[in-house]
Each structure stands twice: as C-alpha cells, then as structure tokens.
Design a protein around this motif. Sequence first.
Motif, PDB file in Angstrom:
ATOM      1  N   LYS A   4      -6.630 -35.519  -3.602  1.00  0.00           N
ATOM      2  CA  LYS A   4      -6.815 -34.096  -3.902  1.00  0.00           C
ATOM      3  C   LYS A   4      -5.462 -33.497  -4.292  1.00  0.00           C
ATOM      4  CE  LYS A   4     -10.724 -33.342  -0.781  1.00  0.00           C
ATOM      5  NZ  LYS A   4     -11.734 -33.540  -1.779  1.00  0.00           N
ATOM      6  N   TRP A   5      -5.535 -32.358  -4.972  1.00  0.00           N
ATOM      7  CA  TRP A   5      -4.331 -31.659  -5.399  1.00  0.00           C
ATOM      8  C   TRP A   5      -3.805 -30.772  -4.275  1.00  0.00           C
ATOM      9  CZ3 TRP A   5      -1.666 -32.693  -9.655  1.00  0.00           C
ATOM     10  CH2 TRP A   5      -2.311 -33.300 -10.728  1.00  0.00           C
ATOM     11  N   TYR A   6      -2.493 -30.816  -4.072  1.00  0.00           N
ATOM     12  CA  TYR A   6      -1.832 -29.955  -3.093  1.00  0.00           C
ATOM     13  C   TYR A   6      -0.664 -29.255  -3.780  1.00  0.00           C
ATOM     14  CZ  TYR A   6      -4.560 -32.375   0.408  1.00  0.00           C
ATOM     15  OH  TYR A   6      -5.608 -32.876   1.133  1.00  0.00           O
ATOM     16  N   ILE A   7      -0.384 -28.041  -3.324  1.00  0.00           N
ATOM     17  CA  ILE A   7       0.762 -27.299  -3.850  1.00  0.00           C
ATOM     18  C   ILE A   7       1.905 -27.488  -2.862  1.00  0.00           C
ATOM     19  CG2 ILE A   7       1.655 -25.040  -4.532  1.00  0.00           C
ATOM     20  CD1 ILE A   7      -1.270 -24.175  -4.972  1.00  0.00           C
ATOM     21  N   VAL A   8       3.042 -27.911  -3.388  1.00  0.00           N
ATOM     22  CA  VAL A   8       4.219 -28.154  -2.554  1.00  0.00           C
ATOM     23  C   VAL A   8       5.301 -27.154  -2.942  1.00  0.00           C
ATOM     24  CG1 VAL A   8       6.004 -29.840  -1.954  1.00  0.00           C
ATOM     25  CG2 VAL A   8       3.649 -30.605  -2.329  1.00  0.00           C
ATOM     26  N   ALA A  57      11.240 -24.972 -22.464  1.00  0.00           N
ATOM     27  CA  ALA A  57      10.221 -25.049 -21.411  1.00  0.00           C
ATOM     28  C   ALA A  57      10.571 -24.042 -20.324  1.00  0.00           C
ATOM     29  CB  ALA A  57      10.168 -26.456 -20.838  1.00  0.00           C
ATOM     30  N   ARG A  58       9.554 -23.365 -19.829  1.00  0.00           N
ATOM     31  CA  ARG A  58       9.738 -22.404 -18.745  1.00  0.00           C
ATOM     32  C   ARG A  58       8.755 -22.764 -17.643  1.00  0.00           C
ATOM     33  NH1 ARG A  58       8.644 -16.150 -19.933  1.00  0.00           N
ATOM     34  NH2 ARG A  58       6.575 -16.961 -20.320  1.00  0.00           N
ATOM     35  N   LYS A  59       9.225 -22.733 -16.420  1.00  0.00           N
ATOM     36  CA  LYS A  59       8.356 -23.044 -15.286  1.00  0.00           C
ATOM     37  C   LYS A  59       7.379 -21.896 -15.087  1.00  0.00           C
ATOM     38  CE  LYS A  59      11.710 -26.022 -13.155  1.00  0.00           C
ATOM     39  NZ  LYS A  59      12.792 -25.859 -14.120  1.00  0.00           N
ATOM     40  N   VAL A  60       6.104 -22.246 -14.973  1.00  0.00           N
ATOM     41  CA  VAL A  60       5.060 -21.241 -14.785  1.00  0.00           C
ATOM     42  C   VAL A  60       5.092 -20.721 -13.355  1.00  0.00           C
ATOM     43  CG1 VAL A  60       2.581 -20.789 -14.904  1.00  0.00           C
ATOM     44  CG2 VAL A  60       3.622 -22.351 -16.543  1.00  0.00           C
ATOM     45  N   TYR A  61       5.319 -21.624 -12.397  1.00  0.00           N
ATOM     46  CA  TYR A  61       5.384 -21.264 -10.978  1.00  0.00           C
ATOM     47  C   TYR A  61       6.692 -21.765 -10.395  1.00  0.00           C
ATOM     48  CZ  TYR A  61       0.391 -20.836 -11.892  1.00  0.00           C
ATOM     49  OH  TYR A  61      -0.822 -20.514 -12.434  1.00  0.00           O
ATOM     50  N   PRO A  62       7.790 -21.035 -10.607  1.00  0.00           N
ATOM     51  CA  PRO A  62       9.077 -21.504 -10.082  1.00  0.00           C
ATOM     52  C   PRO A  62       8.998 -21.723  -8.568  1.00  0.00           C
ATOM     53  CG  PRO A  62       9.381 -19.595 -11.508  1.00  0.00           C
ATOM     54  CD  PRO A  62       7.906 -19.755 -11.296  1.00  0.00           C
ATOM     55  N   GLY A  63       9.525 -22.853  -8.130  1.00  0.00           N
ATOM     56  CA  GLY A  63       9.541 -23.164  -6.705  1.00  0.00           C
ATOM     57  C   GLY A  63       8.308 -23.914  -6.223  1.00  0.00           C
ATOM     58  N   TYR A  64       7.433 -24.337  -7.148  1.00  0.00           N
ATOM     59  CA  TYR A  64       6.217 -25.043  -6.745  1.00  0.00           C
ATOM     60  C   TYR A  64       5.941 -26.224  -7.672  1.00  0.00           C
ATOM     61  CZ  TYR A  64       5.374 -20.825  -4.063  1.00  0.00           C
ATOM     62  OH  TYR A  64       5.498 -19.782  -3.192  1.00  0.00           O
ATOM     63  N   ILE A  65       5.392 -27.288  -7.088  1.00  0.00           N
ATOM     64  CA  ILE A  65       4.902 -28.420  -7.868  1.00  0.00           C
ATOM     65  C   ILE A  65       3.501 -28.757  -7.361  1.00  0.00           C
ATOM     66  CG2 ILE A  65       7.209 -29.352  -8.341  1.00  0.00           C
ATOM     67  CD1 ILE A  65       6.643 -31.538  -6.251  1.00  0.00           C
ATOM     68  N   VAL A  89       1.850 -25.572   0.719  1.00  0.00           N
ATOM     69  CA  VAL A  89       1.282 -24.230   0.703  1.00  0.00           C
ATOM     70  C   VAL A  89      -0.107 -24.308   1.331  1.00  0.00           C
ATOM     71  CG1 VAL A  89       0.423 -22.380  -0.802  1.00  0.00           C
ATOM     72  CG2 VAL A  89       2.581 -23.530  -1.332  1.00  0.00           C
ATOM     73  N   GLY A  90      -0.433 -23.347   2.178  1.00  0.00           N
ATOM     74  CA  GLY A  90      -1.769 -23.300   2.759  1.00  0.00           C
ATOM     75  C   GLY A  90      -1.863 -23.974   4.113  1.00  0.00           C
ATOM     76  N   GLY A  91      -0.810 -23.969   4.863  1.00  0.00           N
ATOM     77  CA  GLY A  91      -0.818 -24.578   6.194  1.00  0.00           C
ATOM     78  C   GLY A  91       0.154 -25.728   6.245  1.00  0.00           C
ATOM     79  N   PRO A  95      -2.567 -28.627   5.216  1.00  0.00           N
ATOM     80  CA  PRO A  95      -2.712 -27.713   4.074  1.00  0.00           C
ATOM     81  C   PRO A  95      -4.092 -27.819   3.418  1.00  0.00           C
ATOM     82  CG  PRO A  95      -1.356 -29.579   3.472  1.00  0.00           C
ATOM     83  CD  PRO A  95      -1.617 -29.689   4.944  1.00  0.00           C
ATOM     84  N   VAL A  96      -4.502 -26.717   2.827  1.00  0.00           N
ATOM     85  CA  VAL A  96      -5.771 -26.670   2.113  1.00  0.00           C
ATOM     86  C   VAL A  96      -5.528 -27.182   0.699  1.00  0.00           C
ATOM     87  CG1 VAL A  96      -7.601 -25.139   1.284  1.00  0.00           C
ATOM     88  CG2 VAL A  96      -6.465 -24.673   3.474  1.00  0.00           C
ATOM     89  N   PRO A  97      -6.333 -28.158   0.247  1.00  0.00           N
ATOM     90  CA  PRO A  97      -6.134 -28.662  -1.117  1.00  0.00           C
ATOM     91  C   PRO A  97      -6.505 -27.613  -2.161  1.00  0.00           C
ATOM     92  CG  PRO A  97      -8.003 -29.766  -0.059  1.00  0.00           C
ATOM     93  CD  PRO A  97      -7.395 -28.862   0.952  1.00  0.00           C
ATOM     94  N   LEU A  98      -5.873 -27.707  -3.303  1.00  0.00           N
ATOM     95  CA  LEU A  98      -6.180 -26.850  -4.444  1.00  0.00           C
ATOM     96  C   LEU A  98      -7.473 -27.370  -5.056  1.00  0.00           C
ATOM     97  CD1 LEU A  98      -4.940 -24.609  -6.324  1.00  0.00           C
ATOM     98  CD2 LEU A  98      -3.962 -26.469  -7.655  1.00  0.00           C
ATOM     99  N   PRO A  99      -8.442 -26.496  -5.321  1.00  0.00           N
ATOM    100  CA  PRO A  99      -9.678 -26.977  -5.953  1.00  0.00           C
ATOM    101  C   PRO A  99      -9.370 -27.671  -7.280  1.00  0.00           C
ATOM    102  CG  PRO A  99      -9.941 -24.711  -5.189  1.00  0.00           C
ATOM    103  CD  PRO A  99      -8.492 -25.071  -5.035  1.00  0.00           C
ATOM    104  N   ASP A 100     -10.091 -28.769  -7.552  1.00  0.00           N
ATOM    105  CA  ASP A 100      -9.868 -29.529  -8.790  1.00  0.00           C
ATOM    106  C   ASP A 100      -9.942 -28.638 -10.025  1.00  0.00           C
ATOM    107  OD1 ASP A 100      -9.377 -31.904  -7.520  1.00  0.00           O
ATOM    108  OD2 ASP A 100     -11.409 -32.695  -7.774  1.00  0.00           O
ATOM    109  N   LYS A 101     -10.879 -27.683 -10.034  1.00  0.00           N
ATOM    110  CA  LYS A 101     -11.025 -26.799 -11.199  1.00  0.00           C
ATOM    111  C   LYS A 101      -9.750 -26.006 -11.455  1.00  0.00           C
ATOM    112  CE  LYS A 101     -15.974 -25.993 -11.526  1.00  0.00           C
ATOM    113  NZ  LYS A 101     -17.052 -24.998 -11.495  1.00  0.00           N
ATOM    114  N   GLU A 102      -9.098 -25.533 -10.386  1.00  0.00           N
ATOM    115  CA  GLU A 102      -7.860 -24.767 -10.531  1.00  0.00           C
ATOM    116  C   GLU A 102      -6.733 -25.640 -11.076  1.00  0.00           C
ATOM    117  OE1 GLU A 102      -7.103 -21.423 -10.183  1.00  0.00           O
ATOM    118  OE2 GLU A 102      -9.275 -21.251 -10.094  1.00  0.00           O
ATOM    119  N   ALA A 103      -6.615 -26.855 -10.539  1.00  0.00           N
ATOM    120  CA  ALA A 103      -5.571 -27.776 -11.009  1.00  0.00           C
ATOM    121  C   ALA A 103      -5.815 -28.142 -12.469  1.00  0.00           C
ATOM    122  CB  ALA A 103      -5.540 -29.027 -10.139  1.00  0.00           C
ATOM    123  N   GLU A 104      -7.071 -28.422 -12.817  1.00  0.00           N
ATOM    124  CA  GLU A 104      -7.406 -28.768 -14.203  1.00  0.00           C
ATOM    125  C   GLU A 104      -7.102 -27.600 -15.137  1.00  0.00           C
ATOM    126  OE1 GLU A 104     -11.502 -29.987 -13.936  1.00  0.00           O
ATOM    127  OE2 GLU A 104     -10.968 -31.745 -12.732  1.00  0.00           O
TER     128      GLU A 104
END
Length: 177
Positions: A4-8, A57-65, A89-91, A95-104
């Motif tokens: 699953k996708w996680y935000i770090v 290139a510009r980071k869309v979410y600086p500080g996150y991967i 992020v999220g605990g 942590p709560v995984p990022l929904p696949d739809k959001e990551a896609e």
Amino acid sequence: MSKKWYIVHTYSGFENKVKTSLEERIRRYGMEDKFSDIVVPTEKVVEVVKGEKRTSARKVYPGYILVKMEFNKETWHLVQDTPKVTGFVGGQNNPVPLPDKEAEKIIRQMEERSVNPRPKYDYLPGEKVIVTEGPFANFNGIIEDVKPEKGKVTVLVSIFGRSTPVELEFGHIQKAG
C-alpha cells in the motif's frame, strides 16, 4: 500481504536524498520484495528568465515522499531509521495508508505535467506584466483575467492609446518590475 502507499515526512529539500538513501537501504537489507515504488511528487514548470523559456522540476509536496510497501515492523524501522526521515503521516506507529486512487491521481498528474508543464508563476488580475513573445513582444500590460486551467491570461495592452484585451499563454508573459 499486499503493498500500500504511505506518505513519509522528510526534511524539506531532502526528498530526493531520502529516496536514494531509502533505495540503498532496501537493497542492503534485502527487502526489495517488500517495497515496490518510491515517488517524490514533482511537476514540470516553465518560467521565462531573461527572455528564455526554462523548464524545471518543482516539488508538489515539499517535505513528503510516497512509498509503496508492505507495512510491518521491519519495513517501518527501515523507513523510520533512514536519515532525514521524520516519520509517517497519519500515525507514527500505525500510519493510515493513502488510498490507491489518491496515489494514482498524484502520479497521473505528474505524468500529465511532464508533457504539459505548468507555468512557474501564478498570476492575478491587476498585475503588471511584460509580453515576452509573439506580435506584442515588449508591450506592457495589465492582467484582466486568468484562466489557470488553460494556462492563459487576458492582458490589457495599450495599442495606439487604447486598452486592447489580448489572450496570451502564461509562458508568453512575465511579471513587470
């Protein structure tokens, strides 16, 4: 166990370094089967510098991967102990995984913007600009309307003493002054 996708969360400005370090650590500890993708969300942007268009290139979410991985104690520790990582992020511990739809959606936007780069600057009505390309090059004007979805602005340009609205692409103007 499925991945699953996680935000770090990382130190801002170290996203690419964290990605590289994390990839090295995954190889070193033989956990390639537990991770499938690490993404630094970026977008291509166009700016005009000294009359020349530059794409960067510009980071869309600086500080996150984004990390696609199987979540367990070992993978959690591997990510958590990577230099310049501040946590998930999220605990912190679960942590709560990022929904696949959001990551896609994020990945699809990155791909679209690599083909159609966005302008680096956001323009607002009333701002003074200089036209850099086209038949009105070197004319000064004032932004009347902004159409960010099209990447265009309507600029009031003075032609023979009259304000004339001209529709231009973001890349064909730059802020004055």
